[in-house]
Every structure is written in structure tokens, then in C-alpha cells.
Design a protein around this motif. Structure first.
Motif, PDB file in Angstrom:
ATOM      1  N   GLU A   1       0.820  -1.217   0.000  1.00  0.00           N
ATOM      2  CA  GLU A   1       0.000   0.000   0.000  1.00  0.00           C
ATOM      3  C   GLU A   1       0.851   1.263   0.000  1.00  0.00           C
ATOM      4  O   GLU A   1       0.506   2.264  -0.621  1.00  0.00           O
ATOM      5  CB  GLU A   1      -0.907   0.007   1.237  1.00  0.00           C
ATOM      6  CG  GLU A   1      -2.348  -0.364   0.953  1.00  0.00           C
ATOM      7  CD  GLU A   1      -3.286   0.295   1.942  1.00  0.00           C
ATOM      8  OE1 GLU A   1      -3.775   1.397   1.642  1.00  0.00           O
ATOM      9  OE2 GLU A   1      -3.509  -0.314   2.999  1.00  0.00           O
TER      10      GLU A   1
ATOM     11  N   ARG B   1      -7.914   5.531  -1.372  1.00  0.00           N
ATOM     12  CA  ARG B   1      -7.867   4.357  -0.494  1.00  0.00           C
ATOM     13  C   ARG B   1      -9.281   4.030  -0.024  1.00  0.00           C
ATOM     14  O   ARG B   1      -9.926   4.833   0.658  1.00  0.00           O
ATOM     15  CB  ARG B   1      -6.962   4.621   0.703  1.00  0.00           C
ATOM     16  CG  ARG B   1      -6.755   3.413   1.605  1.00  0.00           C
ATOM     17  CD  ARG B   1      -5.819   3.759   2.764  1.00  0.00           C
ATOM     18  NE  ARG B   1      -5.395   2.555   3.480  1.00  0.00           N
ATOM     19  CZ  ARG B   1      -6.050   2.008   4.489  1.00  0.00           C
ATOM     20  NH1 ARG B   1      -7.182   2.569   4.931  1.00  0.00           N
ATOM     21  NH2 ARG B   1      -5.589   0.921   5.075  1.00  0.00           N
TER      22      ARG B   1
ATOM     23  N   ARG C   1      -7.074   0.192  -3.785  1.00  0.00           N
ATOM     24  CA  ARG C   1      -6.343   1.395  -4.170  1.00  0.00           C
ATOM     25  C   ARG C   1      -6.623   1.682  -5.644  1.00  0.00           C
ATOM     26  O   ARG C   1      -6.488   0.804  -6.499  1.00  0.00           O
ATOM     27  CB  ARG C   1      -4.843   1.203  -3.954  1.00  0.00           C
ATOM     28  CG  ARG C   1      -4.414   1.299  -2.501  1.00  0.00           C
ATOM     29  CD  ARG C   1      -4.300   2.747  -2.087  1.00  0.00           C
ATOM     30  NE  ARG C   1      -3.750   2.905  -0.739  1.00  0.00           N
ATOM     31  CZ  ARG C   1      -3.423   4.073  -0.216  1.00  0.00           C
ATOM     32  NH1 ARG C   1      -3.577   5.177  -0.913  1.00  0.00           N
ATOM     33  NH2 ARG C   1      -2.952   4.153   1.009  1.00  0.00           N
TER      34      ARG C   1
END
Length: 379
Positions: free
Chosen positions: A237, A248, A281
Motif C-alpha cells: 500500500e 484508499r 487502491r
């Protein structure tokens, strides 16, 4: 055998508590390779560069280039910068204001006691490489920022070094000039094939220049690979966020479907069926908007509320709430005119191709989840 080899490099700065700038770093670079260290301020990239240059002395580890040891803590070897045969391009240009361009470019030769006709020829050749021959008799105060940076680059090349180090050299230039100098630098490396380590916090620079990108975090490499691999498959991430997947969306499976911040998702998501909670994402450029789901056929969709719109010429940035999550969509093409008219509080639908989203685990490592195909969120 690698051209540059770094093993177990470690550097701490004193304090309460001490700050670890480089944490047991291992990497190697082949001759002619252009490697970019990418990351935010404080991640250790500049300290790594300065240790390679000899401007900082690591606490432990080993550095060698071309089989010659530059630094080895166990053998107490630490060559000074002037004996490492490197070129360096600084963020601030670092030109001597009282010297002409010719003398600035030739400074590394004089420091190596190389003078006479051959040195003069090398200066002319280095200036020609970066198209600044006409500037040789001027002084730094008479040059633009882009011209000064080209002179700095010529100075780094003039002694024909084994490696060139770049410390955020384009960050002081305006946007258009930065793009121009970046393109010129890429062309120069393609033509000359010099070995380089380049430090930046700008992902566009990293992707444009690098043979390999090393994304740094807390003194370590979070991911290292070619630009396409890092851009398309960020390993964590942290890398995803830094490489542009800035939206996100924490997601969870509820009653056979998938929800993001309590809002139902329709379509498909790239997450394994045996994972109950995960994080999606998505890049702002990969989010499409429409008044309703009928305008986004075949896409994964979620409803949202408009916060604000920011006009950017050929695109519009639309800020939205998905539940209580704030996200950004960058809209371009035929939807620009429509999106400019969106008002705060208006309800719209966000859509995206499921292949454009990346799913990450929710544990501490936040690793990219194994790609096992797309899972239906809800039809």
C-alpha cells in the motif's frame, strides 16, 4: 559482477532516540544502469546517495564500484569523495559565482590536476553534450535556472566518472523547464550509457528516467523493479500510494456483498473470495463519473456525494465522499463540461474497470493480495 555493490549499509544519526536513516540496505547496480531512489522526505534516499559519494560515512556496511572497495566498516576503509571518481549534480546547482562557466565545468579536472590542451578539449566536449557551448564565457548570474543545471550536468560529466549521482536536480526548475531538462537527461543517458543513481520524490521523474525504481521507506527498499512493474503492480500500500494510487477504499464483505464505508459496491473487485476485509487502491485518473449506473455499463460502481470541483483545463478534479471517505476523481475528455457543472451535495456514481484497482491486505505489511481473478461484489 555488479558495477556498484552495496551490502548491509547502515547509518544512524544521534539523538534521543537515535534516527536510523539507512537500515541494513543491500542493492547492486549494473554498469550503464540508471537507478532512481524514490520516496518522501526522511525516507533515507539522500543519506544513501551521500554515503555513496563519501559525503557521509556509514556506521556499517560495504560499498564497492568496479571491484574497488570505497567503504568497508570491517576493514576500516573509507575513501574520501575526491578518490571515488564520481560526478555529482546537486539540487542547488552549486556553481562558483566568481568563475566562468568554462572554469566551473573544468573544476573537477583542476582538482585532479588535469590541465592543458586535453583538459580544454574535455571541457568543450562536456559543454557540447548538454548544448551549452555558447555559455562557456558567461558567469552563473547571467544564466537561467535551466542553463545553470545544464552547466552542473556538464561539470559532472567532464572528468568521465565511473558513476554520476543526482540529488533532486530538477526540483528547483519550473514545471515546463523541468520536463525539458528531464527529456534531455534521458536522451543523454541513452546516448552515453553512464551509470547513475538519481534521488527524487517525484514519481513522474522516476518513471521517465529509471531503468529500475527503488521505492524507499524508513531506510529500506519497499520495492525495487522496472518502472512498468512498480507502476502496474505496487507491492505494498505504501508503494501504491506513492506511485499514484491515492484513493484508499477500505472494503469488507457483508451479507454476501462488498461495502466501502457502508456503501454497497456493484460489479467485480480484484480480491480473493476468502478475504473478509481488504483495501482497494485506485488512481484518480481511473475513476469515471456519471449521473447514474446506466451511464457506466460493465464497470464496478459505487455511489458518492460531490464535495467540490477544481477546473484544470483539459481535466476536472472532482472531490467526493463515499460514505465518510474522501476520494478524488480526475475527469477528462467529453465528461469535462458535465463535471464542471456538478454542485456540492449532488449525488453521482463512481465507476472503474476492476483491473485498474489493486487489493491489499489489512495487516501491518499491507501486501498486494494474490491475483486470483475478479470476484463479484453484487450484480
Amino acid at each position: 559482477m555488479p558495477h556498484l555493490e552495496v551490502r548491509a549499509l547502515h547509518k544512524q544519526f544521534a539523538g534521543k532516540p537515535p534516527t536510523t536513516a539507512i537500515d541494513q540496505l543491500d542493492f547492486s547496480i549494473e554498469e550503464g544502469e540508471f537507478v532512481v531512489l524514490l520516496g518522501p522526505s526522511g525516507c533515507g534516499k539522500t543519506t544513501t546517495l551521500r554515503c555513496l559519494a563519501g559525503l557521509e560515512t556509514a556506521d556499517a556496511g560495504h560499498i564497492s564500484l568496479g571491484g574497488r572497495t570505497w567503504f568497508d566498516s570491517s576493514q576500516r576503509v573509507a575513501l574520501p569523495p575526491e578518490k571515488r571518481n564520481i560526478g555529482m549534480v546537486f539540487q542547488s546547482y552549486a556553481l562558483w559565482p566568481h568563475m566562468s562557466v568554462r572554469k566551473n565545468i573544468g573544476y573537477p579536472l583542476r582538482s585532479r590536476r588535469k590541465n592543458g590542451p586535453e583538459a580544454a578539449q574535455w571541457i568543450e566536449e562536456a559543454a557540447a553534450l548538454v548544448n551549452c557551448e555558447e555559455l562557456l564565457d558567461r558567469y552563473p548570474a547571467q544564466l537561467s535556472g535551466g542553463q545553470q543545471q545544464r552547466v552542473s550536468l556538464a561539470r559532472s560529466l567532464v572528468s568521465r566518472p565511473d558513476m554520476i549521482l543526482f540529488d533532486e536536480p530538477l526540483s528547483n526548475l519550473d514545471a515546463k523547464l523541468r520536463d525539458d531538462v528531464r527529456a534531455q537527461l534521458h536522451e543523454l543517458h541513452t546516448r552515453l550509457g553512464f551509470t547513475a543513481v538519481f534521488v527524487t520524490h517525484d514519481q513522474a521523474e522516476a518513471l521517465a528516467l529509471a531503468d529500475r525504481v527503488a521505492v524507499m521507506r524508513a531506510g529500506r527498499f519497499e520495492q525495487i523493479g522496472d518502472p512498468f512493474e512498480v507502476f502496474e503492480r505496487p507491492a505494498t500500500e505504501y508503494v501504491a500510494d506513492f506511485i499514484g494510487l491515492s484513493n484508499r477504499l477500505p472494503a469488507e464483505r457483508v451479507d454476501g456483498g462488498i461495502r466501502v464505508s457502508g456503501v454497497e459496491v456493484t460489479g467485480h473487485v480484484p480480491a480473493p473470495v476468502d478475504v473478509g476485509a481488504f483495501v482497494l487502491r485506485i488512481r484518480p485518473e481511473d475513476m469515471l463519473l456519471a449521473p447514474d449506473r446506466a451511464g457506466l455499463p460493465g464497470l464496478t460502481t459505487v455511489t458518492a456525494e460531490v464535495i467540490d470541483t477544481v477546473y484544470g483545463g483539459r481535466h476536472v478534479d472532482v472531490y467526493l465522499y463515499v460514505g465518510d471517505l474522501r476520494v478524488r476523481a480526475r475527469v477528462d475528455g467529453s465528461a469535462v463540461v458535465w463535471s464542471r457543472g456538478l454542485a456540492a451535495g449532488e449525488r453521482v456514481v463512481i465507476g472503474f474497470e476492476p483491473e485498474h484497482a489493486k487489493a491489499y491486505g489489512t495487516d501491518e505489511s499491507s501486501r498486494l493480495l494474490a491475483d486470483r481473478g475478479l470476484v463479484t461484489a453484487k450484480d
